[in-house]
Design a protein around this motif. Sequence first.
Motif, PDB file in Angstrom:
ATOM      1  N   SER A   2       0.866  -1.174   0.000  1.00 45.50           N
ATOM      2  CA  SER A   2       0.000   0.000   0.000  1.00 45.50           C
ATOM      3  C   SER A   2       0.907   1.230   0.000  1.00 45.50           C
ATOM      4  O   SER A   2       1.132   1.853   1.030  1.00 45.50           O
ATOM      5  CB  SER A   2      -0.896  -0.034   1.243  1.00 45.50           C
ATOM      6  OG  SER A   2      -1.857   0.969   1.162  1.00 45.50           O
ATOM      7  N   ASN A   3       1.465   1.528  -1.187  1.00 49.06           N
ATOM      8  CA  ASN A   3       2.351   2.689  -1.313  1.00 49.06           C
ATOM      9  C   ASN A   3       2.200   3.304  -2.704  1.00 49.06           C
ATOM     10  O   ASN A   3       1.546   2.737  -3.580  1.00 49.06           O
ATOM     11  CB  ASN A   3       3.818   2.315  -1.003  1.00 49.06           C
ATOM     12  CG  ASN A   3       4.398   1.298  -1.958  1.00 49.06           C
ATOM     13  OD1 ASN A   3       4.027   1.221  -3.132  1.00 49.06           O
ATOM     14  ND2 ASN A   3       5.337   0.493  -1.472  1.00 49.06           N
ATOM     15  N   ALA A   4       2.802   4.459  -2.897  1.00 46.33           N
ATOM     16  CA  ALA A   4       2.670   5.189  -4.166  1.00 46.33           C
ATOM     17  C   ALA A   4       3.261   4.409  -5.333  1.00 46.33           C
ATOM     18  O   ALA A   4       2.761   4.486  -6.457  1.00 46.33           O
ATOM     19  CB  ALA A   4       3.339   6.562  -4.054  1.00 46.33           C
ATOM     20  N   THR A   5       4.310   3.651  -5.075  1.00 44.65           N
ATOM     21  CA  THR A   5       4.955   2.881  -6.137  1.00 44.65           C
ATOM     22  C   THR A   5       4.015   1.793  -6.651  1.00 44.65           C
ATOM     23  O   THR A   5       3.839   1.633  -7.859  1.00 44.65           O
ATOM     24  CB  THR A   5       6.267   2.265  -5.631  1.00 44.65           C
ATOM     25  OG1 THR A   5       7.039   3.279  -4.997  1.00 44.65           O
ATOM     26  CG2 THR A   5       7.059   1.635  -6.760  1.00 44.65           C
ATOM     27  N   ALA A   6       3.418   1.046  -5.728  1.00 45.82           N
ATOM     28  CA  ALA A   6       2.485  -0.016  -6.107  1.00 45.82           C
ATOM     29  C   ALA A   6       1.256   0.561  -6.807  1.00 45.82           C
ATOM     30  O   ALA A   6       0.753  -0.008  -7.781  1.00 45.82           O
ATOM     31  CB  ALA A   6       2.080  -0.831  -4.888  1.00 45.82           C
ATOM     32  N   LEU A  40      -0.295   0.431 -14.729  1.00 48.56           N
ATOM     33  CA  LEU A  40       0.320  -0.141 -15.929  1.00 48.56           C
ATOM     34  C   LEU A  40      -0.308  -1.482 -16.320  1.00 48.56           C
ATOM     35  O   LEU A  40      -0.057  -1.981 -17.413  1.00 48.56           O
ATOM     36  CB  LEU A  40       1.821  -0.360 -15.703  1.00 48.56           C
ATOM     37  CG  LEU A  40       2.663   0.856 -15.330  1.00 48.56           C
ATOM     38  CD1 LEU A  40       4.092   0.429 -15.037  1.00 48.56           C
ATOM     39  CD2 LEU A  40       2.611   1.900 -16.420  1.00 48.56           C
ATOM     40  N   LEU A  41      -1.069  -2.059 -15.402  1.00 49.70           N
ATOM     41  CA  LEU A  41      -1.588  -3.410 -15.595  1.00 49.70           C
ATOM     42  C   LEU A  41      -2.879  -3.413 -16.392  1.00 49.70           C
ATOM     43  O   LEU A  41      -3.643  -2.455 -16.306  1.00 49.70           O
ATOM     44  CB  LEU A  41      -1.798  -4.068 -14.226  1.00 49.70           C
ATOM     45  CG  LEU A  41      -0.575  -4.080 -13.329  1.00 49.70           C
ATOM     46  CD1 LEU A  41      -0.893  -4.792 -12.023  1.00 49.70           C
ATOM     47  CD2 LEU A  41       0.622  -4.710 -14.002  1.00 49.70           C
ATOM     48  N   PRO A  83       9.208   1.479 -19.204  1.00 50.26           N
ATOM     49  CA  PRO A  83       9.425   2.622 -20.096  1.00 50.26           C
ATOM     50  C   PRO A  83       9.434   3.970 -19.370  1.00 50.26           C
ATOM     51  O   PRO A  83      10.027   4.917 -19.852  1.00 50.26           O
ATOM     52  CB  PRO A  83       8.257   2.542 -21.077  1.00 50.26           C
ATOM     53  CG  PRO A  83       7.222   1.726 -20.397  1.00 50.26           C
ATOM     54  CD  PRO A  83       7.943   0.801 -19.462  1.00 50.26           C
ATOM     55  N   ASN A  84       8.774   4.035 -18.206  1.00 49.42           N
ATOM     56  CA  ASN A  84       8.709   5.291 -17.451  1.00 49.42           C
ATOM     57  C   ASN A  84       9.051   5.051 -15.991  1.00 49.42           C
ATOM     58  O   ASN A  84       8.871   3.941 -15.475  1.00 49.42           O
ATOM     59  CB  ASN A  84       7.297   5.898 -17.546  1.00 49.42           C
ATOM     60  CG  ASN A  84       6.939   6.252 -18.964  1.00 49.42           C
ATOM     61  OD1 ASN A  84       7.689   6.937 -19.651  1.00 49.42           O
ATOM     62  ND2 ASN A  84       5.792   5.775 -19.436  1.00 49.42           N
ATOM     63  N   SER A  85       9.479   6.101 -15.337  1.00 48.69           N
ATOM     64  CA  SER A  85       9.825   6.022 -13.919  1.00 48.69           C
ATOM     65  C   SER A  85       8.569   5.912 -13.057  1.00 48.69           C
ATOM     66  O   SER A  85       7.526   6.461 -13.394  1.00 48.69           O
ATOM     67  CB  SER A  85      10.591   7.267 -13.486  1.00 48.69           C
ATOM     68  OG  SER A  85      11.829   7.328 -14.153  1.00 48.69           O
ATOM     69  N   LEU A  86       8.707   5.216 -11.942  1.00 53.90           N
ATOM     70  CA  LEU A  86       7.665   5.145 -10.925  1.00 53.90           C
ATOM     71  C   LEU A  86       8.173   5.881  -9.686  1.00 53.90           C
ATOM     72  O   LEU A  86       9.384   6.043  -9.512  1.00 53.90           O
ATOM     73  CB  LEU A  86       7.364   3.679 -10.569  1.00 53.90           C
ATOM     74  CG  LEU A  86       6.834   2.779 -11.683  1.00 53.90           C
ATOM     75  CD1 LEU A  86       6.580   1.372 -11.150  1.00 53.90           C
ATOM     76  CD2 LEU A  86       5.568   3.346 -12.291  1.00 53.90           C
ATOM     77  N   PRO A  87       7.272   6.307  -8.799  1.00 56.19           N
ATOM     78  CA  PRO A  87       7.727   6.937  -7.560  1.00 56.19           C
ATOM     79  C   PRO A  87       8.553   5.932  -6.750  1.00 56.19           C
ATOM     80  O   PRO A  87       8.311   4.722  -6.820  1.00 56.19           O
ATOM     81  CB  PRO A  87       6.433   7.272  -6.812  1.00 56.19           C
ATOM     82  CG  PRO A  87       5.311   6.934  -7.705  1.00 56.19           C
ATOM     83  CD  PRO A  87       5.826   6.202  -8.889  1.00 56.19           C
ATOM     84  N   GLY A 113      16.064   1.319  -8.523  1.00 55.01           N
ATOM     85  CA  GLY A 113      16.058   2.641  -9.150  1.00 55.01           C
ATOM     86  C   GLY A 113      14.613   3.072  -9.290  1.00 55.01           C
ATOM     87  O   GLY A 113      13.783   2.798  -8.424  1.00 55.01           O
ATOM     88  N   SER A 114      14.297   3.723 -10.383  1.00 59.34           N
ATOM     89  CA  SER A 114      12.910   4.161 -10.576  1.00 59.34           C
ATOM     90  C   SER A 114      12.223   3.461 -11.745  1.00 59.34           C
ATOM     91  O   SER A 114      11.043   3.672 -11.977  1.00 59.34           O
ATOM     92  CB  SER A 114      12.871   5.675 -10.803  1.00 59.34           C
ATOM     93  OG  SER A 114      13.558   6.000 -11.995  1.00 59.34           O
ATOM     94  N   GLN A 115      12.979   2.585 -12.465  1.00 58.31           N
ATOM     95  CA  GLN A 115      12.387   1.977 -13.659  1.00 58.31           C
ATOM     96  C   GLN A 115      12.617   0.479 -13.803  1.00 58.31           C
ATOM     97  O   GLN A 115      12.083  -0.118 -14.734  1.00 58.31           O
ATOM     98  CB  GLN A 115      12.956   2.653 -14.920  1.00 58.31           C
ATOM     99  CG  GLN A 115      12.437   4.047 -15.129  1.00 58.31           C
ATOM    100  CD  GLN A 115      12.923   4.638 -16.432  1.00 58.31           C
ATOM    101  OE1 GLN A 115      13.832   5.454 -16.423  1.00 58.31           O
ATOM    102  NE2 GLN A 115      12.336   4.237 -17.540  1.00 58.31           N
TER     103      GLN A 115
END
Length: 164
Positions: free
Chosen positions: A67-71, A77-78, A97-101, A119-121
């Motif tokens: 339960s976080n911004a990344t998830a 994307l799904l 293809p794009n960065s996630l928080p 990292g972020s990707q």
Amino acid sequence: MKKLIIIISSLMVITGLSACDTDEIRSPEPLQQPENTGNDNENENPQENMKMKITIGSTAFTATLESNATATAFKKLLPITITMSELNNNEKYYSLPNSLPTNPINPKTIQNGDLMLYGSQTLVLFYKSFSTSYSYTRLGKVDDTTGLASASGSENITVIFEME
């Protein structure tokens, strides 16, 4: 020459003042609350909408997203079908293809079934446990890792990520 400077200055002042016309200033609209559709399941069990299906070949696994911004960003994307590359005989990875928080931490030990972001990707699915000095942002975890290592194999694999 003085007349030209005065005319240009006057035009600039008039233009600037007309941009401040108070008739165009509006207060922000109040936020609209979504209509209640009668389906309050999201509020009753927040973990229910955090379940994801990961399919490797013909084998399906259930994972629980964090339960976080990344998830949350990953869920958007799904569904996604990707080819994940083999690395170090313990993980599969894919460059998004794009960065996630991110909010990276060093977990000290990676567990079989961890789904992380490096990292972020870089999406990483670990299929063996080991110690690490690297930092990752946690996305989720495979609920039952029985057969995950054998399904992952030692080659690049096609993986389908989708919400349940």
